[in-house]
Enzyme design. Structure first.
Site, mmCIF file in Angstrom:
data_model
loop_
_atom_site.group_PDB
_atom_site.id
_atom_site.type_symbol
_atom_site.label_atom_id
_atom_site.label_comp_id
_atom_site.label_asym_id
_atom_site.label_seq_id
_atom_site.Cartn_x
_atom_site.Cartn_y
_atom_site.Cartn_z
ATOM 1 N N LYS A 111 -80.881 59.676 54.871
ATOM 2 C CA LYS A 111 -81.728 60.299 55.889
ATOM 3 C C LYS A 111 -83.091 60.682 55.348
ATOM 4 O O LYS A 111 -84.076 60.682 56.081
ATOM 5 C CB LYS A 111 -81.023 61.524 56.485
ATOM 6 C CG LYS A 111 -79.884 61.140 57.404
ATOM 7 C CD LYS A 111 -79.420 62.296 58.245
ATOM 8 C CE LYS A 111 -78.324 61.860 59.202
ATOM 9 N NZ LYS A 111 -77.696 62.979 59.892
ATOM 10 N N LYS A 192 -73.651 51.240 60.958
ATOM 11 C CA LYS A 192 -72.782 52.182 61.676
ATOM 12 C C LYS A 192 -73.378 52.521 63.043
ATOM 13 O O LYS A 192 -74.597 52.660 63.164
ATOM 14 C CB LYS A 192 -72.707 53.445 60.812
ATOM 15 C CG LYS A 192 -71.716 54.465 61.230
ATOM 16 C CD LYS A 192 -71.857 55.694 60.346
ATOM 17 C CE LYS A 192 -73.131 56.448 60.664
ATOM 18 N NZ LYS A 192 -73.240 57.788 60.170
ATOM 19 N N LYS A 195 -76.061 58.102 66.744
ATOM 20 C CA LYS A 195 -76.634 58.771 67.917
ATOM 21 C C LYS A 195 -78.123 58.486 68.016
ATOM 22 O O LYS A 195 -78.672 58.354 69.092
ATOM 23 C CB LYS A 195 -76.435 60.279 67.799
ATOM 24 C CG LYS A 195 -75.002 60.730 67.930
ATOM 25 C CD LYS A 195 -74.938 62.247 67.834
ATOM 26 C CE LYS A 195 -73.562 62.737 67.456
ATOM 27 N NZ LYS A 195 -73.587 63.968 66.693
HETATM 28 P P1 TYM Z 1 -71.580 63.984 63.721
HETATM 29 O O1 TYM Z 1 -71.987 64.918 64.788
HETATM 30 O O2 TYM Z 1 -72.602 63.061 63.162
HETATM 31 O O3 TYM Z 1 -70.373 63.102 64.215
HETATM 32 C C1 TYM Z 1 -69.222 63.671 64.832
HETATM 33 C C2 TYM Z 1 -67.991 62.925 64.343
HETATM 34 O O4 TYM Z 1 -68.088 61.546 64.656
HETATM 35 C C3 TYM Z 1 -67.843 60.752 63.487
HETATM 36 N N1 TYM Z 1 -68.641 59.521 63.589
HETATM 37 C C4 TYM Z 1 -68.124 58.290 63.598
HETATM 38 N N2 TYM Z 1 -66.862 57.851 63.518
HETATM 39 C C5 TYM Z 1 -66.662 56.506 63.566
HETATM 40 N N3 TYM Z 1 -67.676 55.611 63.707
HETATM 41 C C6 TYM Z 1 -68.952 56.005 63.786
HETATM 42 N N4 TYM Z 1 -69.934 55.117 63.942
HETATM 43 C C7 TYM Z 1 -69.232 57.412 63.743
HETATM 44 N N5 TYM Z 1 -70.365 58.132 63.805
HETATM 45 C C8 TYM Z 1 -69.981 59.433 63.706
HETATM 46 C C9 TYM Z 1 -68.280 61.636 62.338
HETATM 47 O O5 TYM Z 1 -67.684 61.233 61.130
HETATM 48 C C10 TYM Z 1 -67.823 63.004 62.800
HETATM 49 O O6 TYM Z 1 -66.466 63.193 62.484
HETATM 50 N N6 TYM Z 1 -71.419 66.830 59.593
HETATM 51 C C11 TYM Z 1 -70.725 66.450 60.790
HETATM 52 C C12 TYM Z 1 -70.467 67.628 61.717
HETATM 53 C C13 TYM Z 1 -69.772 68.798 61.090
HETATM 54 C C14 TYM Z 1 -68.393 68.886 60.775
HETATM 55 C C15 TYM Z 1 -68.217 70.213 60.273
HETATM 56 C C16 TYM Z 1 -67.328 68.006 60.849
HETATM 57 C C17 TYM Z 1 -70.344 69.984 60.789
HETATM 58 N N7 TYM Z 1 -69.418 70.841 60.296
HETATM 59 C C18 TYM Z 1 -66.974 70.641 59.864
HETATM 60 C C19 TYM Z 1 -66.087 68.445 60.434
HETATM 61 C C20 TYM Z 1 -65.909 69.754 59.932
HETATM 62 C C21 TYM Z 1 -71.572 65.467 61.592
HETATM 63 O O7 TYM Z 1 -72.758 65.403 61.424
HETATM 64 O O8 TYM Z 1 -70.883 64.789 62.538
#
Ligand code: TYM
Length: 325
Positions: A111, A192, A195
């Site tokens: 990033k 991947k 968003k």
């Molecule tokens: P975030 O908001 O980017 O994504 C939410 C969840 O979706 C999963 N994900 C995917 N899974 C499969 N294929 C994809 N292309 C894909 N893109 C995203 C992510 O792995 C995630 O599980 N840091 C985390 C948010 C977070 C979190 C936490 C998660 C903050 N605190 C505590 C678990 C526990 C994030 O940015 O997810």
């Protein structure tokens, strides 16, 4: 008993990668574990946000949690910023985490692209995530594959804290599905699904209209073989569509391969679009029903009370162990 915590950022539009990689598991887990599902809005500010839009998106994600089938009677749904313990725990844990560890985080490297003109929050982001998890003594954390390294860091921070101060934290395990942990972009299956879409046809969001879903799947990059076969290395586009189809329909990948033997990509994509629309339609209806309702406010209020009580208790233990007045 199993304790589950996970979070989704209210940034951009939630897509089927988020859903199939993580959120769909949340719905299943609520029946077998004590669950906490968080809208991680503090994480969103690691990159610039429009404040008004962030407020809207925060409610969107909370409403989507309910719309996909998370039952607030079974699981606790809450917004990260409404529990001050998260930001406080983050500071304390920043004094446990090492710069060397943060320097190794792949997501930060990707990033920031080597630029120093990124926020310090983007750098310490995984520590805030560690706090989210450790405050609730989560035993299991359902996430997509891209969060695996952050989970490893969380475990290392917890182990160090337990050793250097006091045995407080539970060491969490990631829960990463075999299929769907890494859903790829539709217009570039080497990347991947994300968003922050660069191409308008790269992802399918949970709130896309049926016509748009059809169009996006029709345009999805495949190959010239016209053979529906799972082979991620040589046929990444078709394999990605097969993973999506399998998770949405409940059919195994081999069942789908057999079903489309000799059928070609046209029929396969048409049926996949139909399955996707069918799966998302009830979610969209429920979302529209609750998004503006006072029910959503009630859920978040009760969620904040329940989650806050757990988080405050752990924070107090952390402070006591660290000699914080
Ligand atoms: P975030 O908001 O980017 O994504 C939410 C969840 O979706 C999963 N994900 C995917 N899974 C499969 N294929 C994809 N292309 C894909 N893109 C995203 C992510 O792995 C995630 O599980 N840091 C985390 C948010 C977070 C979190 C936490 C998660 C903050 N605190 C505590 C678990 C526990 C994030 O940015 O997810």
């Amino acid at each position: 008993m199993k304790r589950v915590l996970s979070g989704v950022q209210p940034t951009g539009n939630i897509h089927i990668g988020n859903y199939l990689g993580a959120m769909k598991q949340f719905v299943e887990l609520q029946n077998e574990a004590e669950c906490y599902f968080c809208v991680v809005n503090l994480h969103s500010h690691t990159v610039p946000q429009d404040p008004r839009q962030l407020l809207e998106k925060t409610r969107d994600v909370a409403a989507l949690y309910l719309a996909i089938g998370i039952d607030p009677e079974k699981a606790t749904i809450f917004v990260q910023s409404q529990i001050p313990a998260h930001a406080e725990a983050c500071w304390l844990l920043q004094c446990v985490a090492r710069v060397g560890e943060l320097n190794r985080m792949i997501q930060f490297k990707e990033k920031s692209k080597g630029s120093e003109a990124v926020t310090a929050g983007l750098y310490t982001y995984p520590v805030l995530m560690a706090g989210d998890i450790l405050l609730y003594h989560a035993t299991h954390v359902p996430v997509g594959e891209d969060q695996k390294q952050h989970l490893e860091l969380t475990r290392d921070i917890a182990e160090r804290f337990n050793r250097d101060y006091k045995e407080i934290f539970t060491i969490p395990e990631p829960l990463i599905g075999k299929v769907g942990a890494r859903i790829m972009s539709l217009d570039n299956p080497e990347k991947k699904m994300s968003k922050s879409t660069e191409g308008a046809y790269s992802n399918i969001t949970l709130l896309d209209e049926p016509k748009l879903i059809e169009k996006k799947i029709k345009r999805a990059v495949t190959d010239s073989e016209n053979l529906v076969r799972y082979d991620p290395e040589n046929k990444p586009g078709v394999s990605n569509l097969l993973s999506i189809y399998s998770l949405l329909s409940g059919k195994t990948i081999s069942e789908l391969e057999r079903q489309y033997e000799g059928a070609g990509y046209g029929q396969f994509k048409k049926d996949l679009a139909e399955a996707t629309v069918q799966h998302l339609q009830p979610i969209q209806e429920k979302f529209r029903e609750i998004r503006g309702s006072s029910y959503l406010d009630d859920v978040l209020k009760i969620g904040a009370e329940k989650a806050g009580a757990v988080a405050e208790k752990t924070l107090r233990q952390m402070k006591d162990a660290m000699g914080i007045l």
